[in-house]
Design a protein around this motif. Sequence first.
Motif, PDB file in Angstrom:
ATOM      1  N   LEU A  21       0.813  -1.217   0.000  1.00 22.97           N
ATOM      2  CA  LEU A  21       0.000   0.000   0.000  1.00 22.97           C
ATOM      3  C   LEU A  21       0.843   1.263   0.000  1.00 22.97           C
ATOM      4  N   ILE A  22       2.151   1.093   0.152  1.00 24.28           N
ATOM      5  CA  ILE A  22       3.030   2.260   0.207  1.00 24.28           C
ATOM      6  C   ILE A  22       3.272   2.701  -1.231  1.00 24.28           C
ATOM      7  N   THR A  23       2.244   3.261  -1.820  1.00 31.20           N
ATOM      8  CA  THR A  23       2.343   3.639  -3.232  1.00 31.20           C
ATOM      9  C   THR A  23       1.387   4.786  -3.513  1.00 31.20           C
ATOM     10  N   ILE A  24       1.723   5.604  -4.483  1.00 29.94           N
ATOM     11  CA  ILE A  24       0.782   6.659  -4.855  1.00 29.94           C
ATOM     12  C   ILE A  24       0.130   6.354  -6.203  1.00 29.94           C
ATOM     13  N   SER A  25       0.339   5.118  -6.677  1.00 28.90           N
ATOM     14  CA  SER A  25      -0.200   4.719  -7.973  1.00 28.90           C
ATOM     15  C   SER A  25      -1.278   3.651  -7.794  1.00 28.90           C
ATOM     16  N   ARG A  26      -2.115   3.494  -8.800  1.00 35.14           N
ATOM     17  CA  ARG A  26      -3.082   2.398  -8.791  1.00 35.14           C
ATOM     18  C   ARG A  26      -2.491   1.140  -9.423  1.00 35.14           C
ATOM     19  N   GLU A  27      -1.364   1.304 -10.077  1.00 30.94           N
ATOM     20  CA  GLU A  27      -0.827   0.198 -10.891  1.00 30.94           C
ATOM     21  C   GLU A  27       0.136  -0.668 -10.081  1.00 30.94           C
ATOM     22  N   GLY A  28       0.568  -1.757 -10.687  1.00 30.33           N
ATOM     23  CA  GLY A  28       1.611  -2.589 -10.090  1.00 30.33           C
ATOM     24  C   GLY A  28       1.159  -3.386  -8.880  1.00 30.33           C
ATOM     25  N   LEU A  29      -0.138  -3.668  -8.789  1.00 30.37           N
ATOM     26  CA  LEU A  29      -0.640  -4.338  -7.585  1.00 30.37           C
ATOM     27  C   LEU A  29      -0.986  -5.812  -7.805  1.00 30.37           C
ATOM     28  N   ALA A  30      -0.775  -6.322  -9.021  1.00 25.75           N
ATOM     29  CA  ALA A  30      -1.137  -7.717  -9.299  1.00 25.75           C
ATOM     30  C   ALA A  30      -0.376  -8.677  -8.390  1.00 25.75           C
ATOM     31  N   ASP A  31       0.900  -8.405  -8.169  1.00 24.10           N
ATOM     32  CA  ASP A  31       1.687  -9.299  -7.317  1.00 24.10           C
ATOM     33  C   ASP A  31       1.225  -9.246  -5.869  1.00 24.10           C
ATOM     34  N   GLY A  32       0.626  -8.124  -5.499  1.00 25.22           N
ATOM     35  CA  GLY A  32       0.182  -7.977  -4.118  1.00 25.22           C
ATOM     36  C   GLY A  32      -1.089  -8.754  -3.810  1.00 25.22           C
ATOM     37  N   ALA A  33      -1.905  -9.006  -4.832  1.00 20.01           N
ATOM     38  CA  ALA A  33      -3.202  -9.640  -4.595  1.00 20.01           C
ATOM     39  C   ALA A  33      -3.024 -11.027  -3.987  1.00 20.01           C
TER      40      ALA A  33
END
Lengths: 463, 201
Positions: free
Chosen positions: B28-40
């Motif tokens: 969650l330490i991000t200011i983007s909506r992208e790049g979250l597939a690995d986090g799911a």
Amino acid sequence: MTRTLYDKLVDAHRVCDLPDGGMLVYVDFHIMNEYTSPQAFSGLDSKALAVRRPEAHLAVIDHVNATRSQEPHDAASKLLIDNLEANCTRHGIAFYGLGDRRQGIEHVVVPEQGLVAPGMLIACGDSHTTTYGAFGALGFGIGTSEVEHVLASQTLRYKRLKTMLVEVDGHLPPGATAKDIIMKVINVVGAGGANGFAVEFAGSAIREQNMPGRMTICNMAVELGARAALIAADAKAYRAAAGRAHSDMLHFDTEAWVSEPDAEFDQVFRIDAGDIAPLVSWGTSPDQSVPIDGAVPFATPDMPPGAKAALTRALEYMGLEQGQPAQSIHIDSAFIGSCTNSRIEDLRAAADILRGRKVAQGVGAIVVPGSALTRMQAEAEGLDRVFIEAGFDWRPESGCSMCLAMNDDIARDGERVASSTNRNFEGRQGRGARTHLMSPAMVAAAAIAGHLADVRAFQQEIS
Amino acid sequence: MPGTVTGLAAPLALTNVDTDVIMPKRFLITISREGLADGAFADLRFDDTGNIRPDFILNRAPWSDATILVVGDNFGCGSSREHAVWGMRQLGIDACIGTGFAGIFYDNARKNGLALPVVSAEARDAFLQLAGSENGVGFSVDIRDRTIRAGEMTIPFSMDDATRYALIHGADDTRDTLAYADAIQAYEDGLADGMRVSVIK
Ligand code: SF4
């Protein structure tokens, strides 16, 4: 037509109906933090939209900041903090950042600053926005896309919820607190039992609660799945809203913010306050709790397979056995903090247990006051000395800290924490961390004993 | 969204799957909506050292290609983080079939085109079993007629009208709402002085 408090609040904020079956509601006041707002601002930018009423929003740093000092503990959290400040500066939005004496956990700051009054509608990109129901205000959590929506339009698209009444009558026995009331309600109604509902808490045991207690109850109602929690606004609520920095400008008393006497609810639960003992959670969902003199439950033959699987998985994660007495559970650390229980009254209750006692050998204990002003008040009362002399780490900065472990206060894999927070989910306080929820006084008792312990034994000694 | 979601369904029977599980905080330490597939579902998919957990359903063939999940009660409870939904979408999940969802998660899903059909506990249990059958089973979730078709089963689901409309038409709520600026202005004009919050900077 007799209306519930919830219906009155929705009606008063309805802007217009929408063709899709929903409505637009007006947001009187909106709060932002640093981790659920960045993409809302970039959304506005990409659509070239302005903030409609910048003065009706407040941004507070609380989720990722370190609590040992004002310095961010790493570059990534610094980025989030700086990003929010830059967005607020650009759009002319009030920003309570690190070093500002008004900073703290958003849901502690807002009542402290007098930014909530009966009859308001308040939104925030945080699920515990239900807290403001303690004042007879409609508060609810929203996602980041909705944050963008409020910034641009000062409204939200809304569907009316079903209503639930939870009546808690009678008097709480000694040792039981507001935290135990809400943990008992969650135990009875179930995590998710109030999905799709606005829950109103009523009854003598609720009316007897002071405002911090009511905030604890409404705060944690989201663990029922409630999208809104409410308590009728009485003289206590109006008094608590008065005399604060913003209170003079807030007059929403266009009607009595209470349910009409014969208003009907879709569902009703009744709980006898006399049956509520100090509770501890044993599992990984807030409804998995037992009285402190009880034991971890057994799987029963009549349990549905899903429930049995959930119990087995929770026990495995928590490293516990069926039937194990709650007081036999040893802890590694103790945490007092969070928007549920870090107000001055919570710190006083914990300090009463700690005075003249020491934290057990090997237990790491932390206390993070809910706001800078709370910390100053506690220090003026000498509570910091009580915590420090008992062996607690008294943090000079305020924030969510180990409630969600987005800063550097992270429990280790397998570390067992007695915690005054609101969520005992897997991994909530750190990957593999094991959380036991309880009242702040119970956390203090556990810290001293080195295991989950009955606060009533300590209280008898005091009296 | 064309109005129908089709694809392989994976069973994820856990109850009370919260948004910390769907998207652990370290992502969650991000200011983007992208790049979250690995986090799911990261802690379910990977172990502490980042290795794939072979026993987790989304790591097993054929379910690693699933676009639909059948889930336990109270999915999406906990924190309001929309990152949970962004991550699921980026992982390729188009629909989640359950008995009920936490409110904020439900609204976040609608904003991002993730369909959340609600069915009875019996139907969900039957879907869980079906989805888990060897070689997997293709499901079809028809948003228009609110029906799920899978194997021999044809089961109606519930979904409120506004959500159904948004899923079919891919609405941008913010822009659409600004069309009501006159109504918002009229509401604001009706507010007494003590009803206009102005936060002290
Ligand atoms: S203290 Fe915990 S529950 Fe409250 S806002 Fe912070 S992270 Fe959320």
